[in-house]
Design an enzyme around this catalytic site. Structure first.
Site, PDB file in Angstrom:
ATOM      1  N   ASP A  35       0.874  -1.181   0.000  1.00  0.00           N
ATOM      2  CA  ASP A  35       0.000   0.000   0.000  1.00  0.00           C
ATOM      3  C   ASP A  35       0.911   1.231   0.000  1.00  0.00           C
ATOM      4  O   ASP A  35       1.398   1.689   1.040  1.00  0.00           O
ATOM      5  CB  ASP A  35      -0.888  -0.050   1.258  1.00  0.00           C
ATOM      6  CG  ASP A  35      -1.802   1.149   1.371  1.00  0.00           C
ATOM      7  OD1 ASP A  35      -1.555   2.160   0.692  1.00  0.00           O
ATOM      8  OD2 ASP A  35      -2.764   1.070   2.159  1.00  0.00           O
ATOM      9  N   GLU A 130       1.381   1.480  13.571  1.00  0.00           N
ATOM     10  CA  GLU A 130       0.336   1.475  12.549  1.00  0.00           C
ATOM     11  C   GLU A 130      -0.763   0.580  13.096  1.00  0.00           C
ATOM     12  O   GLU A 130      -0.721  -0.636  12.944  1.00  0.00           O
ATOM     13  CB  GLU A 130       0.917   0.971  11.228  1.00  0.00           C
ATOM     14  CG  GLU A 130       0.085   1.401  10.050  1.00  0.00           C
ATOM     15  CD  GLU A 130      -1.136   0.504   9.847  1.00  0.00           C
ATOM     16  OE1 GLU A 130      -2.114   0.623  10.635  1.00  0.00           O
ATOM     17  OE2 GLU A 130      -1.096  -0.292   8.914  1.00  0.00           O
ATOM     18  N   GLU A 139     -10.452  -3.548  15.284  1.00  0.00           N
ATOM     19  CA  GLU A 139      -9.258  -4.246  15.773  1.00  0.00           C
ATOM     20  C   GLU A 139      -8.865  -3.798  17.181  1.00  0.00           C
ATOM     21  O   GLU A 139      -8.104  -4.477  17.853  1.00  0.00           O
ATOM     22  CB  GLU A 139      -8.020  -4.081  14.867  1.00  0.00           C
ATOM     23  CG  GLU A 139      -8.240  -4.540  13.446  1.00  0.00           C
ATOM     24  CD  GLU A 139      -6.994  -4.447  12.590  1.00  0.00           C
ATOM     25  OE1 GLU A 139      -5.891  -4.601  13.128  1.00  0.00           O
ATOM     26  OE2 GLU A 139      -7.140  -4.231  11.382  1.00  0.00           O
ATOM     27  N   HIS A 280      -5.278   0.212   1.207  1.00  0.00           N
ATOM     28  CA  HIS A 280      -5.844  -1.119   1.443  1.00  0.00           C
ATOM     29  C   HIS A 280      -7.011  -1.081   2.430  1.00  0.00           C
ATOM     30  O   HIS A 280      -7.742  -2.056   2.558  1.00  0.00           O
ATOM     31  CB  HIS A 280      -4.766  -2.105   1.919  1.00  0.00           C
ATOM     32  CG  HIS A 280      -4.362  -1.922   3.338  1.00  0.00           C
ATOM     33  ND1 HIS A 280      -3.659  -0.825   3.788  1.00  0.00           N
ATOM     34  CD2 HIS A 280      -4.585  -2.678   4.437  1.00  0.00           C
ATOM     35  CE1 HIS A 280      -3.466  -0.931   5.079  1.00  0.00           C
ATOM     36  NE2 HIS A 280      -4.011  -2.045   5.504  1.00  0.00           N
TER      37      HIS A 280
HETATM   38  N1  SAH Z   1       4.138  -1.979  11.822  1.00  0.00           N
HETATM   39  C1  SAH Z   1       3.910  -2.936  10.749  1.00  0.00           C
HETATM   40  C2  SAH Z   1       2.716  -3.853  11.009  1.00  0.00           C
HETATM   41  C3  SAH Z   1       1.409  -3.139  11.254  1.00  0.00           C
HETATM   42  S1  SAH Z   1       0.040  -4.266  11.460  1.00  0.00           S
HETATM   43  C4  SAH Z   1       3.726  -2.188   9.460  1.00  0.00           C
HETATM   44  O1  SAH Z   1       3.459  -0.987   9.517  1.00  0.00           O
HETATM   45  O2  SAH Z   1       3.820  -2.795   8.393  1.00  0.00           O
HETATM   46  C5  SAH Z   1      -0.094  -4.377  13.205  1.00  0.00           C
HETATM   47  C6  SAH Z   1       0.868  -5.364  13.827  1.00  0.00           C
HETATM   48  O3  SAH Z   1       0.770  -5.234  15.227  1.00  0.00           O
HETATM   49  C7  SAH Z   1       0.562  -6.829  13.527  1.00  0.00           C
HETATM   50  O4  SAH Z   1       1.728  -7.481  13.086  1.00  0.00           O
HETATM   51  C8  SAH Z   1       0.077  -7.406  14.874  1.00  0.00           C
HETATM   52  O5  SAH Z   1       0.424  -8.766  15.052  1.00  0.00           O
HETATM   53  C9  SAH Z   1       0.785  -6.506  15.859  1.00  0.00           C
HETATM   54  N2  SAH Z   1       0.104  -6.342  17.145  1.00  0.00           N
HETATM   55  C10 SAH Z   1      -1.197  -5.983  17.345  1.00  0.00           C
HETATM   56  N3  SAH Z   1      -1.466  -5.877  18.646  1.00  0.00           N
HETATM   57  C11 SAH Z   1      -0.320  -6.185  19.306  1.00  0.00           C
HETATM   58  C12 SAH Z   1       0.021  -6.273  20.685  1.00  0.00           C
HETATM   59  N4  SAH Z   1      -0.871  -6.013  21.636  1.00  0.00           N
HETATM   60  N5  SAH Z   1       1.296  -6.623  21.014  1.00  0.00           N
HETATM   61  C13 SAH Z   1       2.212  -6.906  20.049  1.00  0.00           C
HETATM   62  N6  SAH Z   1       1.940  -6.842  18.723  1.00  0.00           N
HETATM   63  C14 SAH Z   1       0.689  -6.483  18.348  1.00  0.00           C
END
Ligand code: SAH
Length: 341
Positions: A35, A130, A139, A280
């Site tokens: 994206d 993010e 979420e 996305h």
């Molecule tokens: N920062 C990355 C991924 C963003 S998606 C990027 O920008 O490409 C969000 C990510 O956060 C996912 O991989 C998910 O597994 C993780 N995540 C969500 N809640 C979390 C939590 N409480 N502790 C650790 N990781 C978490």
């Protein structure tokens, strides 16, 4: 039980696992990394913000493949702690090593709500994350960011992005018969009675601007510096001004997030508006049971309430009241279980 304690318990019981399962898949991460609008916004907000990042300690909440942590390292951070609870954390570690940043970026595998920071670090200067889901709040990952803020962010520290805004518009989908019409005539059989007890699902769709009929109305905003760490739920009144005569058969939700600007860079906005380039997240659409026949300059008034739902609290209920030209107020309800965006 506090929100985070509840989340933690669900995680331990494996009830949060659907949510994290989708983030264990490489494809989910590839979709995000592909994206380009999302990537450019985060890249500009971090890499072109050296003034903010230079020599700072940064926490990346939910680092996935580690991309934002690597941006932070590139922007001059002295230490980046990359927290990720899925197995993608192992991959992030490898990616960081392959890019010779293992001295700066340290991956911590685990739930942000459960981990300790490495190397005796007690406070961080900046949090990047993010966390945004469909309709911004799906979420409920925002709560993990707020948890991290309360536990580790130093006084005067910054969060990127710093603010999220949710917006609403009215639009016409020419390809969709209203649900009511559909159920009232299924191959000549009247099934109209089935509609009432069931709430519908909001859909994630890309809405072409030619289908928009109203201006946009602000619905809700979160300033991550000050928001309390509790489930996001609110009721918001809105008024949509009709810009073109037509039929409103869907309401369109989209969000934008704002990044703080440093001294030398301009502020960055990541928008998922139908007027902005595709992301996305696309838009989140509430298809109405009954259409509204509107004329230019009409006003459509209403109230939208959003409340967390689902066993893991990561989905959202949308309760809608619509009033228009003194007709009876219409009530519609939508329920969305969570899937990662
Ligand atoms: N920062 C990355 C991924 C963003 S998606 C990027 O920008 O490409 C969000 C990510 O956060 C996912 O991989 C998910 O597994 C993780 N995540 C969500 N809640 C979390 C939590 N409480 N502790 C650790 N990781 C978490």
């Amino acid at each position: 039980m506090s929100w985070n304690a509840k989340q933690k318990l669900l995680f331990l019981e494996g009830k949060d696992s659907d949510y994290f399962q989708s983030y264990s898949r490489l494809e989910t991460h590839m979709n995000m990394l592909r994206d380009s609008v999302r990537m450019e916004a985060f890249r500009d907000a971090i890499v072109q913000n050296r003034g903010l990042f230079q020599d700072k300690i940064v926490l990346d909440v939910g680092c996935g493949t580690g991309i934002l942590s690597l941006f932070a390292a590139e922007a001059g951070a002295s230490k980046v702690i990359a927290v990720e609870c899925t197995d993608i954390a192992d991959l992030a570690e490898e990616i960081i090593r392959d890019n010779q940043k293992e001295d700066v970026v340290k991956v911590v595998k685990g739930l942000v709500e459960q981990v300790e920071l490495p190397d005796g670090i007690e406070k961080v200067d900046i949090i990047v994350s993010e966390w945004m889901g469909n309709a911004l709040y799906m979420e409920a990952m925002i709560n993990s960011v707020l948890f991290a803020r309360d536990k580790w962010l130093t006084r005067g520290g910054r969060i990127l992005p710093s603010t999220g805004n949710l917006w609403l518009m009215g639009a016409y989908d020419p390809h969709r018969r209203t649900n009511l019409n559909f159920w009232c005539n299924v191959e000549g059989i009247d099934m109209g009675c089935v509609k009432k007890p069931f709430s519908q699902e909001p859909l994630v769709e890309c809405v072409p601007i030619q289908q928009l009929l109203t201006d946009e109305c602000f619905i809700h905003s979160t300033n991550l510096a000050v928001a309390r760490n509790q489930p996001v739920q609110f009721q918001s009144n809105f008024q949509l001004k009709v810009m073109r005569t037509g039929i409103i058969n869907m309401l369109v939700l989209y969000f934008d997030v704002l990044f703080p600007s440093g001294k030398s860079n301009k502020s960055v906005t990541l928008s998922t508006s139908p007027h902005s380039p595709w992301t996305h997240w696309e838009q989140t659409v509430l298809h109405l049971d009954e259409p509204l026949y509107v004329r230019i300059r009409d006003r459509v008034r209403g109230e939208l309430a959003m409340t967390p739902t689902g066993q893991d609290g990561r989905g959202m209920n949308f309760d809608l009241h619509l009033s228009f030209r003194g007709e009876r107020t219409r009530v519609e309800s939508f329920k969305s279980f969570c899937s990662s965006s």
